[in-house]
Every structure is written in structure tokens, then in C-alpha cells.
Write an enzyme that holds these catalytic residues in place. Sequence first.
Site, PDB file in Angstrom:
ATOM      1  N   HIS A 204      34.189  46.555  -7.955  1.00 13.86           N
ATOM      2  CA  HIS A 204      34.406  46.216  -6.543  1.00 13.86           C
ATOM      3  C   HIS A 204      33.699  44.626  -6.285  1.00 13.86           C
ATOM      4  O   HIS A 204      32.591  44.631  -6.389  1.00 13.86           O
ATOM      5  CB  HIS A 204      33.909  47.017  -5.710  1.00 13.86           C
ATOM      6  CG  HIS A 204      34.011  46.693  -4.190  1.00 13.86           C
ATOM      7  ND1 HIS A 204      33.656  47.595  -3.234  1.00 13.86           N
ATOM      8  CD2 HIS A 204      34.668  45.740  -3.751  1.00 13.86           C
ATOM      9  CE1 HIS A 204      34.000  47.105  -1.937  1.00 13.86           C
ATOM     10  NE2 HIS A 204      34.669  45.799  -2.340  1.00 13.86           N
TER      11      HIS A 204
ATOM     12  N   ALA B 201      42.338  50.432  -2.860  1.00 12.62           N
ATOM     13  CA  ALA B 201      41.678  51.637  -1.903  1.00 12.62           C
ATOM     14  C   ALA B 201      42.685  51.116  -0.802  1.00 12.62           C
ATOM     15  O   ALA B 201      43.720  52.015  -0.200  1.00 12.62           O
ATOM     16  CB  ALA B 201      40.420  51.091  -1.564  1.00 12.62           C
ATOM     17  N   ARG B 202      42.420  50.360   0.129  1.00 18.32           N
ATOM     18  CA  ARG B 202      42.925  50.512   1.556  1.00 18.32           C
ATOM     19  C   ARG B 202      44.207  49.935   1.668  1.00 18.32           C
ATOM     20  O   ARG B 202      45.078  50.635   2.513  1.00 18.32           O
ATOM     21  CB  ARG B 202      42.229  49.119   2.412  1.00 18.32           C
ATOM     22  CG  ARG B 202      40.960  49.591   2.852  1.00 18.32           C
ATOM     23  CD  ARG B 202      40.038  48.444   3.442  1.00 18.32           C
ATOM     24  NE  ARG B 202      39.664  47.578   2.354  1.00 18.32           N
ATOM     25  CZ  ARG B 202      39.285  46.405   2.549  1.00 18.32           C
ATOM     26  NH1 ARG B 202      39.039  45.897   3.763  1.00 18.32           N
ATOM     27  NH2 ARG B 202      39.015  45.619   1.498  1.00 18.32           N
TER      28      ARG B 202
ATOM     29  N   LYS C 252      31.944  53.151 -11.454  1.00 17.61           N
ATOM     30  CA  LYS C 252      32.325  52.248 -10.487  1.00 17.61           C
ATOM     31  C   LYS C 252      31.383  51.162  -9.843  1.00 17.61           C
ATOM     32  O   LYS C 252      30.298  51.910  -9.244  1.00 17.61           O
ATOM     33  CB  LYS C 252      33.127  52.621  -9.433  1.00 17.61           C
ATOM     34  CG  LYS C 252      33.721  51.566  -8.400  1.00 17.61           C
ATOM     35  CD  LYS C 252      35.013  52.429  -7.557  1.00 17.61           C
ATOM     36  CE  LYS C 252      35.376  51.317  -6.163  1.00 17.61           C
ATOM     37  NZ  LYS C 252      34.582  51.712  -5.218  1.00 17.61           N
TER      38      LYS C 252
ATOM     39  N   CYS D 120      28.534  52.452  -3.706  1.00 20.18           N
ATOM     40  CA  CYS D 120      28.424  53.094  -2.124  1.00 20.18           C
ATOM     41  C   CYS D 120      27.081  52.419  -1.477  1.00 20.18           C
ATOM     42  O   CYS D 120      26.120  52.650  -1.892  1.00 20.18           O
ATOM     43  CB  CYS D 120      28.605  54.234  -2.019  1.00 20.18           C
ATOM     44  SG  CYS D 120      28.596  54.792  -0.265  1.00 20.18           S
TER      45      CYS D 120
ATOM     46  N   ASN E 245      38.925  45.516  -8.607  1.00 16.31           N
ATOM     47  CA  ASN E 245      39.012  46.257  -7.134  1.00 16.31           C
ATOM     48  C   ASN E 245      38.494  45.315  -6.042  1.00 16.31           C
ATOM     49  O   ASN E 245      37.442  44.649  -6.341  1.00 16.31           O
ATOM     50  CB  ASN E 245      38.112  47.519  -7.162  1.00 16.31           C
ATOM     51  CG  ASN E 245      38.047  48.030  -5.898  1.00 16.31           C
ATOM     52  OD1 ASN E 245      36.991  48.565  -5.127  1.00 16.31           O
ATOM     53  ND2 ASN E 245      39.309  48.604  -5.177  1.00 16.31           N
TER      54      ASN E 245
ATOM     55  N   PRO F 285      38.769  55.528  -5.309  1.00 20.93           N
ATOM     56  CA  PRO F 285      38.224  56.355  -4.909  1.00 20.93           C
ATOM     57  C   PRO F 285      37.828  56.499  -3.309  1.00 20.93           C
ATOM     58  O   PRO F 285      37.374  55.123  -3.067  1.00 20.93           O
ATOM     59  CB  PRO F 285      36.853  56.906  -5.529  1.00 20.93           C
ATOM     60  CG  PRO F 285      36.636  55.630  -6.117  1.00 20.93           C
ATOM     61  CD  PRO F 285      38.051  54.788  -6.555  1.00 20.93           C
ATOM     62  N   MET F 286      38.340  57.302  -2.245  1.00 21.96           N
ATOM     63  CA  MET F 286      38.183  57.059  -1.200  1.00 21.96           C
ATOM     64  C   MET F 286      37.716  58.246  -0.400  1.00 21.96           C
ATOM     65  O   MET F 286      38.623  59.237  -0.275  1.00 21.96           O
ATOM     66  CB  MET F 286      39.333  56.385  -0.220  1.00 21.96           C
ATOM     67  CG  MET F 286      39.524  54.776  -0.535  1.00 21.96           C
ATOM     68  SD  MET F 286      40.890  54.349   0.509  1.00 21.96           S
ATOM     69  CE  MET F 286      42.247  54.719  -0.827  1.00 21.96           C
ATOM     70  N   VAL F 287      36.519  58.378   0.219  1.00 23.85           N
ATOM     71  CA  VAL F 287      36.062  59.436   0.853  1.00 23.85           C
ATOM     72  C   VAL F 287      36.989  59.958   1.936  1.00 23.85           C
ATOM     73  O   VAL F 287      37.539  59.056   2.533  1.00 23.85           O
ATOM     74  CB  VAL F 287      34.531  59.382   1.305  1.00 23.85           C
ATOM     75  CG1 VAL F 287      34.245  60.394   2.509  1.00 23.85           C
ATOM     76  CG2 VAL F 287      33.488  59.257   0.333  1.00 23.85           C
TER      77      VAL F 287
HETATM   78  C1  LIG Z   1      38.015  55.208   3.649  1.00 25.69           C
HETATM   79  C2  LIG Z   1      37.418  54.441   2.277  1.00 25.69           C
HETATM   80  C3  LIG Z   1      36.495  55.367   1.605  1.00 25.69           C
HETATM   81  C4  LIG Z   1      35.933  55.023   0.552  1.00 25.69           C
HETATM   82  N1  LIG Z   1      35.360  55.908  -0.139  1.00 25.69           N
HETATM   83  C5  LIG Z   1      34.782  55.639  -1.507  1.00 25.69           C
HETATM   84  C6  LIG Z   1      34.354  56.502  -2.490  1.00 25.69           C
HETATM   85  O1  LIG Z   1      34.291  57.677  -2.117  1.00 25.69           O
HETATM   86  N2  LIG Z   1      33.913  56.107  -3.621  1.00 25.69           N
HETATM   87  C7  LIG Z   1      33.713  54.529  -3.843  1.00 25.69           C
HETATM   88  O2  LIG Z   1      33.465  54.402  -4.928  1.00 25.69           O
HETATM   89  N3  LIG Z   1      34.305  53.593  -3.242  1.00 25.69           N
HETATM   90  C8  LIG Z   1      34.817  54.270  -1.885  1.00 25.69           C
HETATM   91  N4  LIG Z   1      35.508  53.178  -1.146  1.00 25.69           N
HETATM   92  C9  LIG Z   1      35.469  51.856  -1.393  1.00 25.69           C
HETATM   93  C10 LIG Z   1      36.823  51.685  -2.043  1.00 25.69           C
HETATM   94  O3  LIG Z   1      36.965  52.345  -3.202  1.00 25.69           O
HETATM   95  C11 LIG Z   1      36.972  50.133  -2.750  1.00 25.69           C
HETATM   96  O4  LIG Z   1      35.737  49.858  -3.568  1.00 25.69           O
HETATM   97  C12 LIG Z   1      36.753  49.149  -1.520  1.00 25.69           C
HETATM   98  O5  LIG Z   1      37.588  49.689  -0.307  1.00 25.69           O
HETATM   99  C13 LIG Z   1      37.545  47.886  -1.718  1.00 25.69           C
HETATM  100  O6  LIG Z   1      38.724  47.998  -2.462  1.00 25.69           O
HETATM  101  P1  LIG Z   1      40.016  47.488  -1.486  1.00 25.69           P
HETATM  102  O7  LIG Z   1      39.929  46.021  -1.264  1.00 25.69           O
HETATM  103  O8  LIG Z   1      41.259  47.949  -2.435  1.00 25.69           O
HETATM  104  O9  LIG Z   1      39.998  48.328  -0.188  1.00 25.69           O
HETATM  105  C14 LIG Z   1      36.113  53.654   0.015  1.00 25.69           C
HETATM  106  C15 LIG Z   1      36.781  52.863   1.002  1.00 25.69           C
HETATM  107  C16 LIG Z   1      37.237  53.291   2.152  1.00 25.69           C
HETATM  108  C17 LIG Z   1      38.245  52.256   2.731  1.00 25.69           C
END
Ligand SMILES: Cc1cc2nc3c(=O)[nH]c(=O)nc-3n(C[C@H](O)[C@H](O)[C@H](O)COP(=O)(O)O)c2cc1C
Length: 485
Positions: A181, A240-241, A153, A114, A212, A16-18
Site C-alpha cells: 500500500h 480496495a475502495r 501486506k 493497519c 495497492n 482485504p477490507m474489514v
Molecule cells: C473499509 C476498509 C477496510 C479495510 N480493511 C483492511 C484490512 O482488513 N486489512 C488490510 O490490510 N487493509 C485494509 N484496508 C486498507 C485497504 O486494503 C487498502 O490498503 C487501502 O484502502 C488502499 O487501497 P485503495 O486505494 O484501493 O482503497 C481497508 C480499507 C478500507 C476502505
Amino acid sequence: MAARRLTFSRITALAPMVRVGTLPMRLLALDYGADVVYCEELIDIKMVQCRRVVNEVLGTVDFVAPDDRVMFRTCEREKDRVVFQMGTADPDRALAVAQLVEKDVAAVDVNMGCPKEYSTKGGMGAALLSDPAKIEAILRKLVSGVSVPVTCKIRILPSLEETVSLVQRIEKTGVAAVAIHGRFKEERPRHPVHCDHIRAVAQTVSIPIIANGGSLDLVKSYGDIEEFRKATGTSSVMLARAAMWNASVFSSHGPLPVESVMEEYLKYAIRYDNHAFNTKYCLCQMLRDKVESPLGKQVQAAQTNAEISDAYGLQEFYQKTQEQLQARREALQSGSQPDRPVMDGDVTTMAVKFERREYPPHITPKMFLLEWSRKEKLEQPLYETVQRSQDRAFQSTVTVAERKYRSSLWEKSKKFAEQAAAIVCLRVLGIPEGRIGEEESGLVCKRKREREGKTNGAAEEEGNRKRVAAHHQQGTAKNGCTNQR
Ligand SMILES: Cc1cc2nc3c(=O)[nH]c(=O)nc-3n(C[C@H](O)[C@H](O)[C@H](O)COP(=O)(O)O)c2cc1C
């Protein structure tokens, strides 16, 4: 046949990513090979106010806020793969939201990780981690109240024992999986992920754990996903990223150049009428250090999906898609309503469209209506136009002599919508509208006569006055109107 229930073991998921996890990105991730796609976190308070709208033009289901903003758009293609993530601190509200969306999604998830203040100050996100009783209440309510799987999560807690104990409590609520995470609440995305914590938790519970947090240093390409899986001892991984930067990370055929990924993303954004600011945001994330390049600057300056398409040389695709959508819109509209007046509240409506080719150049129904109103010494026609969010189409209502008229068909531009409203008014009142072939229409003749320096409007004026009076006195029923509701 019952729909297949989504399972979370041995999956690779788009996290999930806002702002990033809207429909175009989710479809793109599925194309490249993601098994499951999470939507961006949507806050329960906003979602409970939404209404479910089937958008037949786009082929989507939209959840639309009272201010007409589309909060969540989904489609059949992702129906058994999309997880709806919500931000909540209230079991009842969480259930109301889950029940609103459950027929259109594969699972619902609660964000408990979050750390941002806007989330935690309302008791949502990572704030829930220090309130396990609340976590249990929310998850139990969801598990017993909806037919789709429920997940959550979390982030890791200060000690391994606390995290293990929390996930064991969560498991007992009946959730289908827990995404972890592997960072502490206070840690930022640049800090290394704690694979050992995820591994230890995965060993103590029997539900799938989705690892994650590996995007920054561990997962750069498809092959790394398996490494991350092994390092965390989990069966499933969530990115995510790494996916935001290049969604082809999910492809077992290896990564694609980000230029072609951006192009595919943009095509989905155009096809599903994604909000331009959201499209821009996602493309800027993909451009990364090239965001100040000439292309990046063009994207940043763009205000519409059409302008963004120009930057990527996709004008033709954009144009064709718009034509297809318009054709679908018209096909849906033409089959629906007969060409006779219908009352919609206090508005007289007819299913009419403004076809430019049916009128001589420089002649429009609006002009005719204005001219007629002046002659009748009525106030100038007043047009009020609305735009609906799901397809950005317009509908106009014109007020003439304190009565309202509108076309029930939506138009692609404000100008056309106003012309259509004018046609409805003119037709209901039986006044010529200037159409080609409208034999000896009073106003066409009058224009000619005026041009020729002749004036003889007395009989015509008398006729017009009678028409307005008839419409006022007899009411719409006698003019052939039927009530819609
Ligand atoms: C742009 C952005 C928006 C995010 N929005 C959410 C979200 O809406 N809900 C959530 O649970 N985590 C959100 N996250 C956290 C990611 O889901 C993830 O837990 C975090 O980036 C670590 O994973 P990664 O190393 O694969 O980036 C967001 C991360 C990014 C970069």
C-alpha cells in the site's frame, strides 16, 4: 490430483477490507473478474478459538467462535482464489490459525499495514513495520508450517531505502508475494499514493509485488487498472475502495450501474445467510452519497436480510431462497436419524419434526403437554431454545418432571422447535399428543368430555402417573433409548 498453487504474478485482487471482504463481496468480485480475493483481516486471538464446521445447508465451511459467531465463512467456489488475511504479532498463534484454515483457502496473508490503534497497540498491523525481526519470525514460521503460499501486506516506510531493505528481508523468508500500500503509516486514504516507491521496490526483488493504494484518484474503471500497473512497474494490482464502491471495476466489459451490482451483492448475501448488519454496511458503502436517499434510509432502517430484500424488491428471491434452504435442511435431517429415542448426555432425544398440518387447528403438542403436566400436578414444562449461527435454525429442550427432552432435528422457528420438543416428551412418555387420527387419544377424548361437561379422569390419571414413574425408575435404556456417545 494436487490443487493448483496460487500464484501472484499478473493478478488483479480484491484487497482485504474489514467488514467489506466477507463471502458475498468476494464472490461478487470473482464474478466480475478479480483473480484473487482477500478476506477481511481476522485477528489471530479470535481465530484460534474457532472450530471448523461444515455447513451442509449453505454449502460452506464456517469457522465458528465459542459464542457461535461465524468469524469466517468460505465455500468451494473461492477455494483456490481466497487469501485469508490475519492480524497477528505472534508466530506460534499465527501458525495455529494458518493451520486451522489452510485446507480451505488458497493462501494466507499477514496484515502489516493497519495503522489503527486497535491493531498497533497489540503489536500487530503497521506496528510490525518497526520490528523486522518479528516480521521474519512470523513469516518463516508460516512458510515452513503450511502448505499454501504465504504473503504479507505492508505500507511504505519513511525512506525508500528502508522500504527496499525491508522487502528484501521479507523476500528471503520465502513468501510468495508482497502487497504494498503506497502510503506512509501516518498518511490517510485521501493522500496521493506514492507510485514511485512501489516501482522502486518492484525493481529490486524477484517475487511479485502487488501494487495497492490507487483507488481514490487513479483507478476509476477497468482500463485504469493497467495504467496503475504501469505507473507502479508491478505485475499485479490490488483494489480496495474502487471495488467496494462498485465491484464491477474488475470487469473487462466495463462498469455496471451500481444498482445492479448492489442487487447481485444482496443475492449472494441472502444465499449465504450473511449477517444483516454486514449486508447493510456493504450496501451503504455502495450507496455512497445516496445513503440518505429514500432507498438508503430504508436500508439503514432494516434489521434483517428480509427487510433489506424488501428495499430492493427482492422479496420473491428471498422467499424462494429460504424455501430452498429449508428443503435442503429437511432433506439432510430426514435421512440421518431413525424415529426412536437416543440419549444425548442427560437429554432424551428423538428425530421428530412438528408438522402443523398433522394437528387440528388450535391443537398443539405443547398444549397437550401443559394440560397433562397440570393434571399430574407437575411444574409447568420449561422450554429452553438455542439458535445456531450457521443457518439460524432453532432447537428446544423441554424439562418435565426434572427430565429433559428435545428433538435432534433443527426447526426454522422457535415456536416449531418448542412443539418438536413437546412431541418428543409426549411420545417418550406414551402420552397422546393431539395429532389428527390419533384414535381415541386420552386427552382428545378428555377435552371433548370436558366440553361436554363430563369428567372421568381417574383411570387415565393413574395410567399417566405410571408412565412418568416408569420413565423415572427404569431409566431411558428400558424405554428403548440408546446412548449417543
Ligand atoms: C473499509 C476498509 C477496510 C479495510 N480493511 C483492511 C484490512 O482488513 N486489512 C488490510 O490490510 N487493509 C485494509 N484496508 C486498507 C485497504 O486494503 C487498502 O490498503 C487501502 O484502502 C488502499 O487501497 P485503495 O486505494 O484501493 O482503497 C481497508 C480499507 C478500507 C476502505
